[in-house]
Write an enzyme that holds these catalytic residues in place. Structure first.
Site, PDB file in Angstrom:
ATOM      1  N   GLU A 126       0.850  -1.179   0.000  1.00  0.00           N
ATOM      2  CA  GLU A 126       0.000   0.000   0.000  1.00  0.00           C
ATOM      3  C   GLU A 126       0.893   1.239   0.000  1.00  0.00           C
ATOM      4  O   GLU A 126       1.856   1.276   0.768  1.00  0.00           O
ATOM      5  CB  GLU A 126      -0.904   0.041   1.244  1.00  0.00           C
ATOM      6  CG  GLU A 126      -1.909   1.179   1.152  1.00  0.00           C
ATOM      7  CD  GLU A 126      -2.880   1.243   2.348  1.00  0.00           C
ATOM      8  OE1 GLU A 126      -2.756   0.431   3.277  1.00  0.00           O
ATOM      9  OE2 GLU A 126      -3.754   2.109   2.306  1.00  0.00           O
ATOM     10  N   GLY A 258       2.855   2.368  10.941  1.00  0.00           N
ATOM     11  CA  GLY A 258       2.606   1.570  12.134  1.00  0.00           C
ATOM     12  C   GLY A 258       2.437   0.097  11.813  1.00  0.00           C
ATOM     13  O   GLY A 258       3.091  -0.769  12.394  1.00  0.00           O
ATOM     14  N   ASN A 262      -2.428  -6.384   5.225  1.00  0.00           N
ATOM     15  CA  ASN A 262      -2.406  -7.387   4.158  1.00  0.00           C
ATOM     16  C   ASN A 262      -3.274  -8.589   4.532  1.00  0.00           C
ATOM     17  O   ASN A 262      -3.228  -9.079   5.652  1.00  0.00           O
ATOM     18  CB  ASN A 262      -0.975  -7.885   3.933  1.00  0.00           C
ATOM     19  CG  ASN A 262       0.014  -6.762   3.939  1.00  0.00           C
ATOM     20  OD1 ASN A 262      -0.057  -5.883   3.103  1.00  0.00           O
ATOM     21  ND2 ASN A 262       0.905  -6.763   4.922  1.00  0.00           N
ATOM     22  N   HIS A 294      -7.001  -2.370  14.980  1.00  0.00           N
ATOM     23  CA  HIS A 294      -7.193  -1.603  13.743  1.00  0.00           C
ATOM     24  C   HIS A 294      -6.913  -2.473  12.507  1.00  0.00           C
ATOM     25  O   HIS A 294      -7.740  -2.558  11.602  1.00  0.00           O
ATOM     26  CB  HIS A 294      -6.266  -0.382  13.772  1.00  0.00           C
ATOM     27  CG  HIS A 294      -6.331   0.482  12.554  1.00  0.00           C
ATOM     28  ND1 HIS A 294      -7.096   1.624  12.492  1.00  0.00           N
ATOM     29  CD2 HIS A 294      -5.737   0.370  11.347  1.00  0.00           C
ATOM     30  CE1 HIS A 294      -6.967   2.177  11.296  1.00  0.00           C
ATOM     31  NE2 HIS A 294      -6.138   1.436  10.581  1.00  0.00           N
ATOM     32  N   GLU A 295      -5.768  -3.117  12.504  1.00  0.00           N
ATOM     33  CA  GLU A 295      -5.416  -3.930  11.327  1.00  0.00           C
ATOM     34  C   GLU A 295      -6.370  -5.106  11.183  1.00  0.00           C
ATOM     35  O   GLU A 295      -6.772  -5.470  10.083  1.00  0.00           O
ATOM     36  CB  GLU A 295      -3.968  -4.425  11.416  1.00  0.00           C
ATOM     37  CG  GLU A 295      -2.924  -3.338  11.599  1.00  0.00           C
ATOM     38  CD  GLU A 295      -3.042  -2.154  10.666  1.00  0.00           C
ATOM     39  OE1 GLU A 295      -3.504  -2.325   9.515  1.00  0.00           O
ATOM     40  OE2 GLU A 295      -2.687  -1.032  11.086  1.00  0.00           O
ATOM     41  N   HIS A 298      -9.620  -4.040   9.657  1.00  0.00           N
ATOM     42  CA  HIS A 298      -9.510  -3.799   8.209  1.00  0.00           C
ATOM     43  C   HIS A 298      -9.923  -5.029   7.397  1.00  0.00           C
ATOM     44  O   HIS A 298     -10.255  -4.898   6.220  1.00  0.00           O
ATOM     45  CB  HIS A 298      -8.066  -3.457   7.833  1.00  0.00           C
ATOM     46  CG  HIS A 298      -7.753  -1.992   7.802  1.00  0.00           C
ATOM     47  ND1 HIS A 298      -8.574  -1.050   7.220  1.00  0.00           N
ATOM     48  CD2 HIS A 298      -6.667  -1.300   8.253  1.00  0.00           C
ATOM     49  CE1 HIS A 298      -8.004   0.155   7.319  1.00  0.00           C
ATOM     50  NE2 HIS A 298      -6.854   0.034   7.943  1.00  0.00           N
TER      51      HIS A 298
HETATM   52  N1  PHE Z   1      -3.123   0.921   5.848  1.00  0.00           N
HETATM   53  C1  PHE Z   1      -2.269   1.002   6.995  1.00  0.00           C
HETATM   54  C2  PHE Z   1      -3.192   1.195   8.179  1.00  0.00           C
HETATM   55  O1  PHE Z   1      -3.797   2.184   8.381  1.00  0.00           O
HETATM   56  C3  PHE Z   1      -1.289   2.102   6.996  1.00  0.00           C
HETATM   57  C4  PHE Z   1      -0.234   2.036   5.958  1.00  0.00           C
HETATM   58  C5  PHE Z   1      -0.314   2.819   4.826  1.00  0.00           C
HETATM   59  C6  PHE Z   1       0.843   1.209   6.124  1.00  0.00           C
HETATM   60  C7  PHE Z   1       0.649   2.782   3.855  1.00  0.00           C
HETATM   61  C8  PHE Z   1       1.826   1.182   5.175  1.00  0.00           C
HETATM   62  C9  PHE Z   1       1.735   1.972   4.043  1.00  0.00           C
HETATM   63  O2  PHE Z   1      -3.456   0.369   8.909  1.00  0.00           O
HETATM   64 ZN    ZN Z   2      -5.716   1.636   8.613  1.00  0.00          ZN
END
Ligand code: PHE
Ligand code: ZN
Length: 854
Positions: A126, A258, A262, A294-295, A298
């Site tokens: 990302e 942070g 994935n 949080h992860e 997602h």
């Molecule tokens: N998507 C991740 C999060 O918010 C943050 C992230 C963005 C990590 C870009 C790496 C690169 O949990």
């Molecule tokens: Zn996030």
């Protein structure tokens, strides 16, 4: 990301230009032959042209790849390498694209794509990192299933989804859920796992693992518990279950952010997952629990339902931050979490929203999307959802969310889709509410009041200052939660949510026996700046009596700011009534210790600077510093006789437990210790340092001593004890700069950049030093300009190593227009120096240009 010719005109991408990709991607097969400097990636991708496509150009993104061969349906083809990728002539029917590329993970210090960290392979895709792994339509609306084969001699080789086979020197994975490429992950290295398991509410057993470097096994138990709690919470509150047989988390030392969600293989900055009582503070534990949640969250809000394009980033981030905040409030204390979040919002998002980097939660243009992982997209994005929930009510909120998951599972969506779900579920028209997504800037809400014949009237006027590209703003829907108190303390009207929709609007409350005291914007019901003429005695009254805990804290906070502003502007002595109110509160054992610790924590010096600026004054950082020092010293003296007793009474005995209760008590105890250290020459802090068996107390003692310039011995001892622990050493680096006096801050930071353990390659270490420099308000803004200069030099040096982290840290300069003309001139010169650097990354180029042009 350094591909572009130096100083080539940067390309700007616009939301309005969105066009779907002309091909369906049926399946992706990837084979990796790992080698530090020459990894080969073979891809086999089945494409089918879309019948209704308006654009049939076959363009695949690709950056920093060496193309070895390309084939279509087994026949070699010649692809045209173009800026940012390749083009190729392709059949009008379904075909198999195969490519072989070579990449150099060991040389990848940008930490995007496939890179190496401490000898371990890992990926970060990302937002647009997959194009550094192979040629691909690297956009979130292209979703496909991935099958991955990894060849190499690493003991552990992981990818997304479920393992489908492994043998000597290879491992295969298959992820059954279609996903965009930004959720792809691969990890390979010498790793050990901390195992766990979870049974979903429908009875499916899920294997859980936290993978770490050998030696870190002992720091996984807390993260594992946090993961299980998150899985359970998402089932209980949102009805969402996990959807694979396996969930892996990997800790990586070198990571720009942070953590990353994935699919089935979350990758974490080790600072956001590794925890032990000896090495982590209470704040670390809480943050780790929140980030794991949080992860995990997602998986539904981000992965199962993803974003159509990167302009929609807040669709997944705002919602997931909102969900993790709900989780933390449930696991810990709701008011404390709310207060903490508002402190962060004001410290990080308000400066952004009121400066040259202001942008709406859904931006409409960008040059480098990595620059939009901001406090506005994340934190304001979450606030917008909080407002929506407040406006429609809890039941409607969960009804809408249920519809969202039913309607959009497996899709790549937009903010329009999101709001439509709420409109359909509630019958409400959200067109005006939508302005929160398209307008930047923090609204100012001015309140006046009137009382006559038992009727009380509140009049609100809203306006939002101009922001870059948005000179005029229309009025927004602002939910303002209001309660009314009687002058002797009781509540006469419980909380009601008033809906502001016009530039100016009045609300009346009848049948009142006397003029009430209003408690406005309870729970911080909207991310606005409230302006209201009031007195310090009314604030003190609310601090003592408000039935809304957030507003009770807010009253104390506003009072603290007024006192500090008066000290800075008029050289006034610290207000005696305020000191008395604080003393009363500190001694009141009926009050939650965490709450008392928050009220005792002074507003930040940067916050005072912002307040002065908003009121038309030019903040003088040194004066703000002096006022803070005088205030704390006076408070310590006022409490002198009771401090030793308070210290003893708040000391938490027994084995360390990282729960909210203990953390609140330790936070209060730490505040008291820091006051006590100003009077006792550091005796008590030295004792605490010597006897502490956990990092929270060890760190609190060290910080108190260093702030009082009495910590030299302990700082040395700390270094000796922890020099082999990277995460603890980050604290050591940062603390020396945070505690330095204004005139020595830059020199201290500079010296630390010459320390053998300082490194440009590790973002955590760089941030520990440069972040602490930027965070020491009076030191960074010292009149000599040495702070500005040191940061600029280091950003220039970092840019060629790691553009993403450089660009993010440039934001330390975003408040530059607050200060006097000398400081502005110094900062402007530094920004121009950065911009003139040859070969500057487009990440940093964009950030610095935006700051200079506003
Ligand atoms: N998507 C991740 C999060 O918010 C943050 C992230 C963005 C990590 C870009 C790496 C690169 O949990
Ligand atoms: Zn996030």
């Amino acid at each position: 990301m350094n591909d572009a010719a130096p100083n080539a005109a940067p390309q700007t991408f616009y939301l309005k230009d969105y066009k779907p990709f002309g091909y369906e991607v049926e399946s992706v097969k990837l084979t990796f032959q790992l080698s530090p400097n020459a990894t080969k990636v073979h891809s086999a991708i089945r494409f089918t042209p879309k019948a209704d496509a308006e654009d049939n150009r076959f363009f695949l993104h690709g950056e920093q790849l060496s193309l070895i061969s390309a084939k279509i349906d087994g026949t070699p083809v010649t692809a045209r390498l173009v800026d940012g990728g390749l083009e190729c002539d392709v059949p009008r029917t379904s075909f198999l694209w195969e490519a072989e590329v070579e990449i150099d993970p060991a040389a990848n210090t940008a930490l995007e794509g496939l890179y190496m960290s401490n000898g371990m392979y890992c990926t970060q895709c990302e937002a647009e990192g997959f194009r550094k792994i192979t040629y691909y339509p690297d956009r979130p609306d292209v979703m496909s299933t991935f099958t991955v084969r990894i060849e190499g001699d690493e003991p552990v080789m992981l990818s997304n989804g479920n393992p489908t086979g492994a043998g000597e020197g290879w491992a295969e994975w298959h992820d059954p859920w279609p996903k965009p490429a930004y959720l792809f992950a691969l990890v390979a290295g010498d790793l050990v796992n901390h195992p766990g398991s979870f049974t979903t509410k429908s009875g499916k057993d899920v294997e859980l693992n936290i993978w770490v470097r050998p030696g870190d096994e002992g720091k996984c138990a807390f993260g594992m518990e946090a993961l299980k709690k998150s899985m359970k919470w998402d089932e209980d509150v949102y009805g969402l279950e996990y959807d694979l047989d396996l969930f892996n988390i990997v800790a990586v030392d070198d990571f720009n952010m942070g953590a990353m969600e994935n699919k089935g293989l979350n990758i974490f900055n080790s600072s956001c997952v590794l925890a032990s009582p000896e090495t982590s503070t209470d704040a670390n534990f809480e943050r780790i629990e929140a980030i794991i949640a949080h992860e995990y969250f997602h998986n539904w809000t981000g992965n199962r339902i993803t974003c159509r394009d990167w302009f929609q980033l807040c669709l997944k981030e705002g919602l997931t931050v909102f969900r993790d905040a709900q989780f933390t409030a449930d696991m810990r204390s709701e008011p404390v979490k709310r207060i903490d979040d508002v402190i962060t919002l004001r410290a990080r998002q308000f400066p952004e929203d009121n400066g040259p980097l202001a942008h709406p939660p859904r931006p409409e243009e960008f040059q480098e999307i990595n620059n939009f992982y901001t406090a506005t997209v994340y934190e304001k994005g979450a606030e917008v959802i909080g407002m929506l929930k407040r406006l429609v009510g809890d039941d409607n909120y969960y009804k809408a969310l249920k519809l969202y998951f039913e309607r959009h599972d497996g899709q790549a969506c937009t903010i329009e889709d999101w709001l439509k779900v709420f409109e359909d579920a509630t019958g409400r028209d959200l067109s005006q509410f939508k302005l929160w997504y398209s307008q930047a800037g923090t609204p100012r809400v001015k309140v006046t009041e009137d009382y006559a014949d038992g009727t009380y009237t509140l009049t609100f006027e809203q306006s939002t200052p101009p922001t870059p590209g948005q000179p005029d703003k229309a009025p927004r829907v602002i939910p303002v939660a209001v309660g009314l108190l009687s002058p002797n303390g009781g509540e006469v009207r419980g909380t009601e949510v008033l809906e502001l929709t016009e530039a100016k609007q009045s609300f009346t409350f009848g049948g009142l026996a006397s003029k009430p005291v209003p408690s406005i914007l309870r729970e911080f019901s909207a991310p606005v700046i409230l302006e209201r003429e009031t007195t310090n005695s009314e604030r003190a009254f609310l601090l003592a009596h408000d039935t809304d805990p957030f507003n009770r804290w807010e009253a104390g906070n506003a009072l603290a700011k007024e006192v500090r502003v008066a000290m800075v502007l008029d050289g006034a002595a610290p207000d005696a009534a305020y000191l008395d109110a604080l003393e009363k509160l500190v001694r009141d054992d009926e009050q939650d210790p965490a709450f008392r610790a928050l009220v005792l924590s002074p507003p930040s010096q940067s916050d005072i600077a912002q307040t002065l600026h908003e009121r038309g004054h030019t903040p003088d950082p040194q004066k703000i510093y002096d006022a803070a020092e005088t205030f704390t010293q006076t408070l310590a003296q006022q409490l002198e006789t009771s401090l030793p007793r308070l210290y003893a009474a708040t000391t938490v005995e027994g084995p360390y437990v990282p729960d909210a209760d203990g953390a609140g008590k330790r936070a209060l105890n730490g505040r008291i210790l820091s006051l006590l250290t100003r009077l006792d020459g550091g005796e008590q802090a030295a004792r605490q340092y010597a006897s502490a068996d956990n990092m929270t107390q060890q760190y609190a003692a060290l910080a108190a001593l260093m702030k009082a310039e009495k910590g030299e011995t302990q700082s040395k001892a700390f270094f000796e004890q922890w020099q082999d622990d990277r995460l603890v050493m980050d604290k050591w680096f940062a603390l020396q700069i945070a505690c330095a006096a204004p005139e020595t801050t830059a020199a201290t930071a500079k010296e630390l950049t010459q320390h053998p353990l300082f490194s440009m390659k590790n973002p955590n270490r760089f941030r520990a030093v440069m972040g602490a420099l930027a965070g020491n308000h009076a030191g960074f803004h010292h009149a000599s300009g040495a702070g500005y200069q040191l940061l600029a030099e280091n950003l220039i040096a970092l840019d060629s190593v790691n553009p993403q982290t450089t660009a993010r840290m440039c934001a330390a300069f975003q408040t530059w227009k607050r200060y006097d003309s000398e400081r502005q001139a110094q900062i402007q010169a530094e920004l121009e120096r950065i911009l003139a650097t040859s070969g500057l990354s487009r990440d940093t180029h964009e950030m610095v240009s935006r700051m200079l042009s506003a």
